[in-house]
Scaffold this active site. Structure first.
Site, PDB file in Angstrom:
ATOM      1  N   LYS A  81      -6.765 -11.094  -3.267  1.00  0.00           N
ATOM      2  CA  LYS A  81      -5.548 -11.214  -2.447  1.00  0.00           C
ATOM      3  C   LYS A  81      -5.937 -12.340  -1.391  1.00  0.00           C
ATOM      4  O   LYS A  81      -6.959 -12.564  -0.865  1.00  0.00           O
ATOM      5  CB  LYS A  81      -5.329  -9.891  -1.558  1.00  0.00           C
ATOM      6  N   GLY A 153      -0.703   2.137   0.818  1.00  0.00           N
ATOM      7  CA  GLY A 153      -1.747   2.977   1.731  1.00  0.00           C
ATOM      8  C   GLY A 153      -0.928   4.188   2.035  1.00  0.00           C
ATOM      9  O   GLY A 153      -1.748   4.729   2.995  1.00  0.00           O
ATOM     10  N   GLY A 214       2.384   2.999  -3.452  1.00  0.00           N
ATOM     11  CA  GLY A 214       2.835   4.502  -3.056  1.00  0.00           C
ATOM     12  C   GLY A 214       2.461   5.290  -4.281  1.00  0.00           C
ATOM     13  O   GLY A 214       2.698   6.712  -4.211  1.00  0.00           O
ATOM     14  N   SER A 236      -4.725   2.658  -2.963  1.00  0.00           N
ATOM     15  CA  SER A 236      -5.587   3.700  -2.592  1.00  0.00           C
ATOM     16  C   SER A 236      -5.598   4.803  -3.512  1.00  0.00           C
ATOM     17  O   SER A 236      -6.496   5.790  -3.183  1.00  0.00           O
ATOM     18  CB  SER A 236      -4.815   3.954  -1.182  1.00  0.00           C
TER      19      SER A 236
END
Lengths: 294, 182
Positions: A81, A153, A214, A236
């Site tokens: 990134k 996240g 998500g 995550s």
């Protein structure tokens, strides 16, 4: 005649990632686990979005040493990134020969007016979008792959659903317009007219569309594939869960068999607790990453 | 004619589009039962590690080895067909042989058996064929490295014929599914 870095070559790699899961990893050990679980690529970053959220402060490009250690550890593509508008970070990632650069809202933006001119790079870029206009602006700047942003996240799928539905329904709406109506639609979308015409005629984006932000469970993966995602980014959701290896395999399986509820059910069995989650609705405007970029 | 495209992961949709445009019926193959009744099979590009794990998870290896019809393997599909994977072709693939994405390229390629102008071939993190047995015919090379090969009913290419608009390689494959060649 031999040509490197044509748009077809850039967009073609995303085509090969289709139907697969790209996983966030913070070190070579996680990268090996992701590869062994069936990831089609890994995203090398120092902190997964859940930790960036918790820690606060400015989030930047990762240490080149960390990216190189991940490149050495796996044979699948390695992405990394850069901050929105941070040309120099992108140049560094190009020098490191990462396979894809994610100009990402998960990091703190470096430029509040301009995204990177992605045509100037030989490495392909993926960019986030919350709606069709944003997706086409990024493609106009040279992005060779789009991902819906979701809310990274959180482990909350609601924003991913909102963004994917927005993109898909705007694509369908363009298909109902005649050629005379398209310039006005392009103006409303804030998108280049030639790209708007292409979407209206082809019924889809000119590049691959993935979903991010998500996804925490195999059922989340199936949901997003049913809503039109061509593959998934999971951040995550894997390495912040109680059993990353097993959950990674399960999400890969559910992505392939997204249309078969029995397979998704089997993939969902006994995975243990998902990541600690945050309800997106409870976040203040200043905590919403999806609002970064335009 | 019904052609299967292995759809565990990768560029299966583009192959499907091209095969349909040539008049074939297409079935995406995700489980063993999907292989029943096919006249031919495409193993597409993608990530060969992901695809190999999928083949293991779905217990497809024996069924693929037993598949009697023509098979076209492209990029990762070439790797899956090699000695170290399904072992269907007597070739040894070298993965990512041309390098990382920054070395990916497209080039005009002369392919034995395809008439007319060269094919515009797209190579993405592509493998090449590092060695092969006597029964394998090499159809094309780049910089002295073999990138297309045929062994009886099996056809393997290191590039992506499905990403262009030139359908001649798929036509060649479909002709073998039809039984009109060999």
């Amino acid at each position: 005649m031999r040509d490197e870095s044509t748009f077809r070559v850039k967009a073609g790699l995303a085509e090969m990632l289709k139907g697969g899961v790209i996983m966030d990893v913070v070190d070579d050990e996680q990268a090996r686990i992701a590869e062994a679980a069936g990831a089609t690529a890994v995203m090398a970053l120092e902190r997964v979005p859940a930790d960036i959220r918790r820690d606060g402060g400015v989030a930047r490009m990762s240490d080149p040493l960390m990216i190189q250690s991940i490149q050495a550890a796996v044979t699948i593509p390695v992405m990394a990134k850069a901050r929105i508008g941070h040309i120099a970070e992108a140049q560094v990632l190009e020098a490191l020969e990462v396979d894809y650069i994610d100009e990402s809202e998960v990091l703190t933006p470096a430029d509040e007016h301009n995204h990177i001119d992605k045509w100037a790079f030989s490495i392909p870029f993926v960019c986030g979008a919350t709606n069709l206009g944003e997706a086409l602006r990024r493609i106009g700047e040279g992005a060779a792959m789009i991902r819906s942003k979701g809310e990274a996240g959180t482990g909350d799928i609601v924003e991913a659903v909102r963004h994917m539905r927005a993109i898909r329904s705007e694509i369908r709406r363009l298909g109902t317009l005649d050629d005379t109506e398209l310039p006005s639609a392009a103006k409303e979308l804030g998108a280049p007219l030639h790209l708007v015409r292409g979407v209206a005629h082809e019924g889809g984006l000119p590049v691959v569309l993935f979903c991010a932000g998500g996804i925490a469970t195999p059922a989340d993966a199936s949901l997003m594939m049913q809503l039109g995602a061509e593959g998934l980014f999971v951040g995550s959701g894997i390495f912040k869960s109680s059993d990353p290896e097993r959950r990674a395999r399960a999400i890969v399986e559910a992505t392939t068999h997204f249309a078969d509820p029995f397979r998704v059910a089997r993939a969902s069995e006994g995975l243990g607790p998902a990541m600690d989650s945050l309800e997106s609705r409870g976040l203040g405007d200043d905590q919403l990453l999806a609002q970064r970029g335009w | 004619m019904l052609v299967g495209v292995l759809a565990l992961q990768g560029g299966f949709a583009a192959h499907g589009r091209m095969l349909r445009a040539l008049g074939a019926d297409v079935r995406e193959v995700r489980v063993g039962a999907d292989l029943d009744g096919l006249d031919g099979l495409v193993i597409p590009g993608g990530e060969s590690t992901t695809m190999s794990l999928g083949i293991e998870r779905e217990r497809l290896a024996e069924l693929l080895r037993a598949f009697a019809g023509p098979i076209l393997g492209t990029c990762a599909g070439l790797i899956v067909l090699d000695r170290a994977h399904l072992g269907l072709m007597d070739i040894e693939a070298r993965r990512n042989a041309f390098g990382r994405q920054v070395r990916s390229f497209e080039a005009d390629l002369e392919v034995a058996g395809i008439d007319g102008p060269p094919l515009r071939a797209v190579f993405i993190r592509a493998p090449w064929i590092a060695s092969h047995g006597d029964g394998v015919e090499i159809l094309a090379s780049v910089d002295g490295h073999a990138v297309a090969a045929r062994q009886g009913r099996l056809l393997a290419v290191a590039f992506h014929p499905e990403l262009g608009t030139d359908a001649r390689l798929h036509e060649l494959f479909l002709a073998s599914c039809d039984g009109t060649t060999d």
